[in-house]
Motif scaffolding. Sequence first.
Motif, PDB file in Angstrom:
ATOM      1  N   ARG A  54       6.384  -0.148 -15.484  1.00  0.00           N
ATOM      2  CA  ARG A  54       5.989   0.037 -14.194  1.00  0.00           C
ATOM      3  C   ARG A  54       5.452  -1.345 -13.736  1.00  0.00           C
ATOM      4  O   ARG A  54       5.780  -1.703 -12.447  1.00  0.00           O
ATOM      5  CB  ARG A  54       5.293   1.192 -13.701  1.00  0.00           C
ATOM      6  N   GLY A 200       0.686  14.219 -13.785  1.00  0.00           N
ATOM      7  CA  GLY A 200       1.810  13.642 -14.288  1.00  0.00           C
ATOM      8  C   GLY A 200       2.937  14.368 -15.071  1.00  0.00           C
ATOM      9  O   GLY A 200       3.368  14.116 -15.870  1.00  0.00           O
ATOM     10  N   ASP A 274       1.514   7.555 -15.045  1.00  0.00           N
ATOM     11  CA  ASP A 274       1.787   5.826 -15.499  1.00  0.00           C
ATOM     12  C   ASP A 274       1.380   4.950 -14.408  1.00  0.00           C
ATOM     13  O   ASP A 274       1.518   3.477 -14.453  1.00  0.00           O
ATOM     14  CB  ASP A 274       3.036   5.447 -15.999  1.00  0.00           C
ATOM     15  N   MET A 297      -2.186   4.810 -20.405  1.00  0.00           N
ATOM     16  CA  MET A 297      -2.760   3.524 -20.655  1.00  0.00           C
ATOM     17  C   MET A 297      -3.115   2.795 -19.404  1.00  0.00           C
ATOM     18  O   MET A 297      -3.709   1.706 -19.483  1.00  0.00           O
ATOM     19  CB  MET A 297      -1.487   2.674 -21.147  1.00  0.00           C
ATOM     20  N   ALA A 298      -2.986   3.393 -18.259  1.00  0.00           N
ATOM     21  CA  ALA A 298      -3.484   2.907 -16.970  1.00  0.00           C
ATOM     22  C   ALA A 298      -4.928   3.116 -16.805  1.00  0.00           C
ATOM     23  O   ALA A 298      -5.629   3.040 -15.675  1.00  0.00           O
ATOM     24  CB  ALA A 298      -2.619   3.263 -15.900  1.00  0.00           C
ATOM     25  N   GLY A 320      -6.814   8.982 -25.323  1.00  0.00           N
ATOM     26  CA  GLY A 320      -5.634   9.838 -25.835  1.00  0.00           C
ATOM     27  C   GLY A 320      -5.020   8.601 -26.997  1.00  0.00           C
ATOM     28  O   GLY A 320      -4.268   7.827 -26.832  1.00  0.00           O
TER      29      GLY A 320
END
Length: 352
Positions: A54, A200, A274, A297-298, A320
């Motif tokens: 993204r 999400g 994301d 991850m963001a 996570g």
Amino acid sequence: MSAAPLSPIGLHRVVSPPGVLPQAATRLDADPTPGRDEVLIRVQRLNLDAASYRQLHTAHDGDGTAIRDAVAGIITERGKMHNPVTGSGGMLIGTVEAVGPDSPLGLAVGDRVATLVSLTLTPLRITDGLADWDGLSEQVPCDGHAVLFARSIAARLPDNESDELALAVFDVCGAPALTSRIVRRHRTLTGQSPTVAVLGAAGKSGSLSLAAARDGDAAQTIALVRDDAEAGLIREAKLADHVAVADATNAVATAEAVTAATGSGADITVVCVDVPGCEHGAILSTAQGGTIIFFSMATSFPAAALGAEGLAADVEMIIGNGYTPGHADYALSLLSTVPSIRSMFEARLAAD
Ligand code: NAP
């Protein structure tokens, strides 16, 4: 390859800076000559992590050629696919081409495998310039070589699933395994089934996490999605007890949506969005004493830590970890037991 002594965690492949593990390195030695305890994989396809893809897509205004050049450039420069902006990678599939005599991984030449360790620490050399990729999908067909260290993990690709599907599932298989573990732990500690909110929820890790929460006997599941189209997908798939539409980066709207369904907030909130900026919505959506799994991850550590402190939120916050023992098999089992998950994955892949 460098003359440094072989290390089971790949220290001998670190070119710079000295003293860091391969994941933190800015550059790895991706020489496709395997050391005695390494495995060489002929790479067929990468799956770029969603946050990374993204970011690249946004930075290059959706221009596929520019995205492809950027990914090829990162791999050439860093000897691995490690997005310098998001810090994330993805994983890959391929065929074992050589096995060092001291490799403990139990792989054999010809095995078709998915690496279950991040691309951010996997030495990678691409030889086709990504010529078969249009730059417009998270999955990247390619030719080249990757190296697995002695302390790595890989899964043999299942015979009964397409490569694309297996790759997409394995990329996020840490999320359902961790969700299941935390749901079961809550029941053990409190004697009660938790309410679980997934932000999400219509995405890959989100839908699998919802299924894992149900599988762990969650009392209630709440799916928070971006728009009505995603809400329709979750309803059709019957994956959640409640479906709420909100922008997960809008903390107040997110918390209102989750608390409307749960009353005092979720016992467990799983962040599978994301994009950046979802920490505060997750914290506000979680009941006092509850747990948040930041799979995304963001996620920003300062935003999460300081946001919780500033809200006097007594919540446990878990990073996570992409690895939980048995995670790949568990995710595949959910594909079999919850057919609507399979349909959602297949629809996503077809749309790519
Ligand atoms: P995905 O399939 O793209 O799912 C993300 C979902 O979030 C999509 O449904 C997306 O909707 C939705 N979304 C985006 N912006 C939103 C917003 N503002 N409000 C509400 N929903 C929004 O991604 P994934 O592959 O599941 O990955 C999810 C996250 O996990 C990523 O950050 C990825 O990097 C991370 N990840 C972590 C690990 C780990 O080891 N911890 C491993 C793999 C991936 P649209 O599709 O409509 O945009």
